[in-house]
Scaffold this motif. Structure first.
Motif, mmCIF file in Angstrom:
data_model
loop_
_atom_site.group_PDB
_atom_site.id
_atom_site.type_symbol
_atom_site.label_atom_id
_atom_site.label_comp_id
_atom_site.label_asym_id
_atom_site.label_seq_id
_atom_site.Cartn_x
_atom_site.Cartn_y
_atom_site.Cartn_z
ATOM 1 N N ILE D 3 -9.053 -3.184 -2.642
ATOM 2 C CA ILE D 3 -8.842 -4.117 -3.632
ATOM 3 C C ILE D 3 -10.362 -4.352 -4.197
ATOM 4 O O ILE D 3 -11.389 -4.550 -3.757
ATOM 5 N N SER E 5 -9.023 -4.813 3.644
ATOM 6 C CA SER E 5 -7.593 -5.373 3.918
ATOM 7 C C SER E 5 -7.813 -6.957 4.237
ATOM 8 O O SER E 5 -8.653 -7.291 4.743
ATOM 9 N N ASN E 10 2.065 -11.302 3.193
ATOM 10 C CA ASN E 10 3.268 -11.180 2.007
ATOM 11 C C ASN E 10 2.160 -10.772 0.710
ATOM 12 O O ASN E 10 1.734 -11.590 0.229
ATOM 13 N N GLN E 11 2.557 -9.532 0.314
ATOM 14 C CA GLN E 11 1.912 -9.004 -0.705
ATOM 15 C C GLN E 11 2.814 -8.400 -1.824
ATOM 16 O O GLN E 11 3.714 -7.592 -1.252
ATOM 17 N N ARG E 13 3.016 -6.249 -5.209
ATOM 18 C CA ARG E 13 2.247 -5.552 -6.302
ATOM 19 C C ARG E 13 2.816 -5.502 -7.799
ATOM 20 O O ARG E 13 4.247 -5.517 -7.640
ATOM 21 N N ILE E 58 -2.025 -7.745 -7.105
ATOM 22 C CA ILE E 58 -1.537 -8.068 -6.000
ATOM 23 C C ILE E 58 -1.178 -9.646 -5.850
ATOM 24 O O ILE E 58 -2.391 -10.179 -6.065
ATOM 25 N N PHE E 60 -0.445 -12.446 -3.597
ATOM 26 C CA PHE E 60 -0.146 -12.768 -1.990
ATOM 27 C C PHE E 60 -0.157 -14.027 -1.657
ATOM 28 O O PHE E 60 -0.715 -14.967 -2.319
#
Lengths: 71, 71, 71, 71, 71, 71
Positions: D3, E5, E10-11, E13, E58, E60
């Motif tokens: 990221i 990370s 809950n991600q 993309r 992403i 999240f």
């Protein structure tokens, strides 16, 4: 240190009626004129604030956390 | 689709008394037996739900969002 | 009414360095010893609390709202 | 997957100084230049990220989760 | 700085399909395989991250922010 | 009481695939077309709603709780 006021619009004054204590978080029921408000906070905060059944507290919530459902 | 019940413990039934509409988010005051509860939701949701002053709604909050202050 | 203490573990004392005011919400930068902490609250709360550049405040956050990333 | 950057304005870099592990959630103290920041995340995430005392992490918070109190 | 990370379970993309920009906050629709996910972040973050329609992102969410309704 | 609609934009319909029950909070995995969505709610709500593996639910999240990361 005394806090004069907080930004939170939604404040519910009441008395703690029940505490369910877990290893990390605790669930606290606050009895208010408008019914029970339930809060989940860390068990360490429960101890730091010396919260117990009968403690007078204010439960508060940021407006951005309040959802709406239509009936 | 009809929702039978939601997990949220803190529910406040009331009537919308004021809407301040912004370009992205709107602030909605809900008049409940326990006073005004203020919610901030997207302006698109206000329109999707056709919310207006006088609409009957439930304001709800997850227990993990409720903080406590000791008096 | 004076609040003695709140449950929130994460508190950052500082001075307001900037306010960006929107119609519904405002963004407030608080200059703290550990850098800028940014808060978004309702513009009505900004006015109710009479917040301005230079006001001394505490920014606070519930532990359940803090995420972690590994480096 | 790496990221590049996240939208969250409030980031606190530090080292984990304590982990209290519960069955579902764990409380993690992160020692930062500006003091301890406490985070509550799922115990599964603690294990997925292999977090331990001494791990270098960033604690981060959305601006909409930051409340303000006036002194 | 590269983040390896994050703790968030809950991600989603996807690609940004729409941005509604307000003075303080912006609403961003992310088109994902599972439909549109909507995020509200500060307009300053939109600019800092140089987000635009077509950007790969992403979305999240912390597990503690996810509510459940029974059908 | 039947709720017609809620303001939350992000809704994920699915089936509960796993419940990890703690004394205060429980972690619930919801299997959706777009993968697993994880929710943490109070164990009391799990019981009130009679949630179990196989229950059909909607997981939902307020837009203000959704963060974005750039890839």
């Amino acid at each position: 240190m005394s806090i004069k006021s907080i930004n939170v619009r939604n404040q519910f004054r009441g008395t703690i009626s029940e505490i369910i204590e877990g290893p990390v978080l605790s669930e606290i029921d606050v009895s208010t004129p408008s019914g029970i408000v339930t809060s989940v906070i860390t068990t360490r905060s429960v101890k730091d604030l010396e919260l117990a059944v009968g403690s007078e507290v204010i439960a508060f919530v940021k407006s951005t956390e309040v959802s709406l459902a239509k009936l």
